[in-house]
Design a protein around this motif. Sequence first.
Motif, short mmCIF file in Angstrom:
data_model
loop_
_atom_site.label_atom_id
_atom_site.label_comp_id
_atom_site.label_asym_id
_atom_site.label_seq_id
_atom_site.Cartn_x
_atom_site.Cartn_y
_atom_site.Cartn_z
N GLU A 1 0.81 -1.22 0.00
CA GLU A 1 0.00 0.00 0.00
C GLU A 1 0.85 1.27 0.00
N THR B 1 0.30 4.02 -2.64
CA THR B 1 -0.97 4.75 -2.61
C THR B 1 -1.12 5.65 -1.40
N GLN B 2 -0.16 5.65 -0.51
CA GLN B 2 -0.24 6.45 0.73
C GLN B 2 0.64 7.69 0.61
N THR B 3 0.33 8.66 1.45
CA THR B 3 1.14 9.88 1.49
C THR B 3 2.45 9.60 2.22
N ASP B 4 3.41 10.49 2.05
CA ASP B 4 4.70 10.34 2.73
C ASP B 4 4.51 10.37 4.25
N ALA B 5 3.64 11.21 4.72
CA ALA B 5 3.38 11.31 6.17
C ALA B 5 2.81 9.99 6.68
N GLU B 6 1.89 9.40 5.94
CA GLU B 6 1.29 8.12 6.35
C GLU B 6 2.33 7.01 6.31
N ASN B 7 3.19 7.01 5.29
CA ASN B 7 4.25 5.99 5.19
C ASN B 7 5.25 6.11 6.33
N GLN B 8 5.56 7.33 6.72
CA GLN B 8 6.47 7.53 7.86
C GLN B 8 5.81 7.05 9.15
N LYS B 9 4.53 7.34 9.29
CA LYS B 9 3.78 6.88 10.46
C LYS B 9 3.78 5.35 10.52
#
Length: 168
Positions: free
Chosen positions: A76, A79-87
């Motif tokens: 995924e 499809t995710q934002t960089d902020a979401e991937n870092q989280k």
Amino acid sequence: MKLFKNLLLASVLFLGFMTANAQSKVAHINTQELVAAMPETKQMQEEMKKIAQAYDTEYKTQGNALQAKLQKYDTEAATQTDAENQKRAAEVKGLQDKLQLYGQTAQQELAKKQQDLYQPISDKVKKAITDVAAELGYEYVFDSSPGAGLIVSKGKDLMAAVKAKLGI
């Protein structure tokens, strides 16, 4: 002359007897072999095996859950934002740390449990050896297991005399 021979023979026998009695009685035993032969040891090993399997099962369950979450996040990630991937990366790192801590804690608890289960066996062996040594009149009993030492010592300890001679 015959009296002289008898006195000489008696004195030789007496001195030989005194020399033999002056020596300490020493024995040895392989405690590792003794402990391995005890039924309590086999029970301890079976209990340790069950406990280790329980920890191992839990560790594998947590590891599989982590692996599944990691694969899901990897698929995924596009499809995710960089902020979401870092989280998500921080969450995975936290889970990895938690899994590693669980493994370390499990090892420590296993070692403590093994020591707790082994101590009564060790005490029983030492008491039996001490009792047998006393019954048979042995002053020293050495452990003939590889890397072991003295178990029972009732003879004269020369430490104080040697320290005095050395001025310690």
